[in-house]
Each structure stands twice: as structure tokens, then as C-alpha cells.
Motif scaffolding. Structure first.
Motif, short mmCIF file in Angstrom:
data_model
loop_
_atom_site.label_atom_id
_atom_site.label_comp_id
_atom_site.label_asym_id
_atom_site.label_seq_id
_atom_site.Cartn_x
_atom_site.Cartn_y
_atom_site.Cartn_z
N SER A 135 0.90 -1.03 -0.01
CA SER A 135 0.01 0.03 0.07
C SER A 135 1.03 1.42 0.04
O SER A 135 0.57 1.90 -0.98
N SER A 144 1.52 3.98 -3.11
CA SER A 144 1.18 5.32 -2.94
C SER A 144 2.55 6.06 -3.14
O SER A 144 2.14 7.34 -3.88
N VAL A 155 -2.02 7.94 2.96
CA VAL A 155 -1.65 6.48 3.07
C VAL A 155 -0.19 6.18 3.52
O VAL A 155 0.14 5.52 4.46
#
Ligand code: CAA
Length: 379
Positions: free
Chosen positions: A313, A317, A372
Motif C-alpha cells: 500500500s 502510494s 496512506v
């Protein structure tokens, strides 16, 4: 660590580059001007296996990896960013969640045709009131026997006007907030599904975007992806992959800006010499090249992690954040190098500038990417 592509990765780069140069690039200006959906290019990409690159062959895809996918995405987007995002949505936002969360029946009925490119998909998460706040879904899915009855509106849905199927998110239990969201696969021809007007956009004009209106749509319960309430996690997992695709698209756009700027600077003469001889121009070119390499490496790392099954993740990002902002900076410099010629439509630089801008917005704005990244560091 080996900074070398495999034989297969080199092969897809060469295939994608040849196809992009010969078939896609010559059409890019016309596609931008008319906003025409490039159906012939999508068909050719399907024949080349680009619509389901990382889907195993026995499920209808090309059986390659995510590194191959980003290599191909960069090449296609270097030629035409609209064609790139059509490909990216089908690969990352449609095939990937079907592969991960679809039942055997769903995979057979939907994934095979989508991964082979015989059908096209879209990803219906965003709503007029649920953009960055993806959990604030208003679309509802109410259980009725073996069906769910779905009502609501999705907007800004890339590919929607041309799509055969949609990955659709709806609220099955409002009291549970994001834990009450459920994902489905929906046929765009079902009764009660319609698309709104095509949005007129600043860039990526040949990638069609519209709303989807859902009025008492009866969705079979067997079309659910995962369990009731899994929808938010399905969306987040999917976007972790999608952001890699958009990062690759941004790298492609940035490379187009750099290559076009270098060519122009060698050709254009001022004060009796090519402008590439001036240090002011060289510095801009050097910055563009360094940032593009950094963006590509971040993108390849995220794709590699996805291939290895490592949670990515934060890295996705980082890749999207850096690559999208680098693409906008590259196109801004490209215009500066072109001077007045960068501002007129005769040259492709103003298209790169307009196309780059959306990569900082869709599949999560730069601000969401920072959120994030930061939350993975401070939590
Ligand atoms: N994978 C799996 N689960 C995840 C996850 C991930 N990457 N990220 C979060 N989750 C889980 C969390 O673990 C948490 O689970 P629990 O409730 O069980 O604890 C749950 O999801 C909620 O997480 P958060 O509290 O972090 O959620 P949030 O609401 O605070 O924020 C967000 C989430 C990152 C802001 C998210 O809403 C987001 O990504 N927003 C942007 C939406 C977006 O990118 N939209 C793009 C639309 S598609 C598009 O643009 C396509 C196109 O046109 C090309």
C-alpha cells in the motif's frame, strides 16, 4: 539485487514499444481532438494480451507478471495516455479484484472475457458525495431472496460508456459504515443500469468518463465479490494495484514530455545555436530525466512487491504520488523549453501537460497518497 529485466519482460517492452510507436502514437492527436473511443486500438491490445497481462493463462489472461504490466503501460501511455488508462482500468481495477475475490463461477463468466479483452470493464466506486471519502457510499444494495436490489449513482467512472461489466460498490448495512459496504460484479446491460452524459475533460479525452445510474437493479447474490461487508477492503486492495498502473501511466506521459523536449531543443535554434546547447535548457532536461528514472524505479518496486505477494500500500502510494507529480513537472518544463510552441496544439506538449494533470487526482489524489504513506509510518 539485479537491475535487469527477464527475457519475458524485455519481450513485452519491445512488443509494446513497437505497437505504441507504429499504431498508437500516430492516432494520439486525433483521439485527443475528437475524444473518440479508440476501439480499434483496444482490439489490437486485446490481441497482444495487454488487457489481462497479469491474469494467469488458465483464467483467460496472458500469464505474465505485474512488472510486465507496468512496462507495457509505460509504453502505451508514452504514446497516448487515454489508451493507457483504458488498459489500466481493465487490468488493475477490474481483472485483479475478480481474480482475487471472485468465485470460480464469477471468474469463468466474467474474468475470462475481460482478461482476454473480448469484454471491457469499469470500476464503480466514486459517487457525487464519495470521492476521497470512499467509505461514504450512498448507493444501496438491499437483499431480496437470491438477489440484491441496487439503487444509486456513481460518477466519474472511466470506461463506463463503453464497458460491458462494472465492479460495483454499494452499502448493504449503513449502520456499519465502511464495514457495511459490499462489492458486486454487474452487467452494464441489465435492466435499470444506465450511463449519464460523457464528461468533457481537460485531458485523457479519448478515455470515456460518465456517471452510472442504478435504478432497482436486480443483482444475483452469486455476483457478490467476497462476503457482505468486505467491499471497502476489496476497494482498497484493488486501488493498491491500480495506483501502480497510474504511476506507470504517469511515467509514460513524463517520458513523452522529455523525449519531445529533447528533440525540439536539438532542432530549435536561437542566438545562432540549438537551444540544447544552453545550460538553462540542459538543467531542465537533466531534472526531468532524473525524476523519470526515480518514478520508474518506485513503480517497478511496487509492481515487484505485488508479484511477490508483499503488502505494498505504502509503496504503491509513493510510486503514484511521485510519478504523477513528476509527470506534471516534466510537462511544465517541456512547455517552457518549447516556449510559445509549447502552448499551441500543433505540438503534443500541451496535451502531455493536460494528460499529466489527472494522474495527480484519480485513483486517489496526491493528498490521499500522502495520507496512506504517512499513516503507515505513524500508526
Ligand atoms: N488494503 C486492505 N485493507 C485496507 C487498506 C488496504 N490497502 N487500506 C485500508 N484498509 C482497511 C483498514 O485496515 C481498515 O480496516 P478495519 O476497519 O477492519 O480496521 C479499513 O480499511 C478502513 O481503513 P481507514 O481507517 O484507513 O479508512 P479511511 O476511511 O480513514 O481512509 C482512504 C481510507 C485511504 C482515505 C480511502 O478512503 C481512499 O483510498 N480514498 C481515496 C479513494 C480513491 O482512491 N478513489 C479512486 C476511485 S477509482 C478511480 O479513480 C478510477 C479511475 O477513474 C481511473
Amino acid at each position: 539485487m539485479v537491475f535487469e529485466f527477464t527475457e519475458e519482460q524485455r519481450m513485452i517492452q519491445e512488443t509494446a514499444r513497437n505497437f505504441a510507436q507504429k499504431e498508437v502514437l500516430p492516432k494520439a492527436a486525433e483521439l485527443d481532438e475528437t475524444g473518440r473511443f479508440p476501439s480499434e486500438l483496444v482490439k489490437q491490445m486485446a490481441e497482444l494480451g495487454f488487457m489481462g497481462v497479469a491474469v494467469p493463462e488458465d483464467l483467460g489472461g496472458s500469464g505474465m507478471d505485474n512488472v510486465c504490466y507496468v512496462i507495457a503501460m509505460e509504453e502505451i501511455s508514452r504514446a497516448c495516455a487515454s489508451t493507457g488508462v483504458i488498459m489500466s482500468v481493465n487490468n488493475s481495477l477490474v481483472c485483479d479484484p475478480l481474480m482475487k475475490f471472485g468465485s470460480d463461477e464469477i471468474r469463468k463468466e466474467y474474468l475470462g472475457p475481460l482478461a482476454s479483452g473480448r469484454k471491457l470493464g469499469c470500476f464503480a466506486l466514486t459517487e457525487p458525495g464519495a470521492g476521497s471519502d470512499a467509505g461514504a457510499q450512498k448507493t444501496t444494495a438491499v437483499k431480496d431472496g437470491d438477489f440484491y436490489v441496487v439503487n444509486g449513482e456513481k460518477n466519474f467512472i472511466t470506461n463506463a460508456p463503453e464497458a460491458d461489466y462494472a465492479i460495483l460498490f454499494a452499502m448493504t448495512d449503513k449502520s456499519k459504515a465502511h464495514k457495511g459496504i459490499t462489492a458486486f460484479v454487474v452487467d452494464m446491460k441489465w435492466m435499470g443500469v444506465s450511463t449519464g452524459r460523457h464528461e468533457k475533460k481537460m485531458g485523457i479525452k479519448a478515455a470515456p468518463t460518465s456517471s452510472i445510474i442504478l435504478e432497482d437493479v436486480r443483482v444475483p447474490a452469486k455476483n457478490r465479490l467476497g462476503n457482505e461487508g468486505d467491499g471497502f477492503k476489496v476497494a482498497m486492495y484493488t486501488l493498491d494495484g491500480g495506483r501502480i498502473g497510474i504511476a506507470a501511466q504517469a511515467v509514460g506521459i513524463a517520458r513523452a514530455a522529455l523525449e519531445d523536449a529533447v528533440a525540439y531543443s536539438k532542432d530549435r535554434k536561437q542566438f545562432g545555436q540549438p537551444i540544447c546547447d544552453f545550460q538553462a535548457i540542459q538543467w531542465m532536461i537533466a531534472d526531468m530525466a532524473a525524476e523519470i528514472d526515480a518514478a520508474r524505479l518506485l513503480t517497478l518496486r511496487a509492481a515487484w512487491m505485488k508479484d511477490k505477494g508483499i503488502r505494498h500500500s505504502k509503496e504503491s502510494s509513493m510510486a503514484k504520488l511521485f510519478a504523477s507529480e513528476a509527470a506534471s513537472r516534466a510537462a511544465t518544463k517541456g512547455i517552457q523549453i518549447h516556449g510559445g510552441y509549447g502552448y499551441i496544439t500543433e505540438y503534443p506538449m500541451e496535451r502531455h501537460f493536460r494528460d499529466a494533470r489527472i494522474t495527480e487526482i484519480y485513483e486517489g489524489t496526491s493528498e490521499i497518497q500522502r495520507l496512506v504513506i504517512a499513516s503507515s509510518l505513524v500508526r
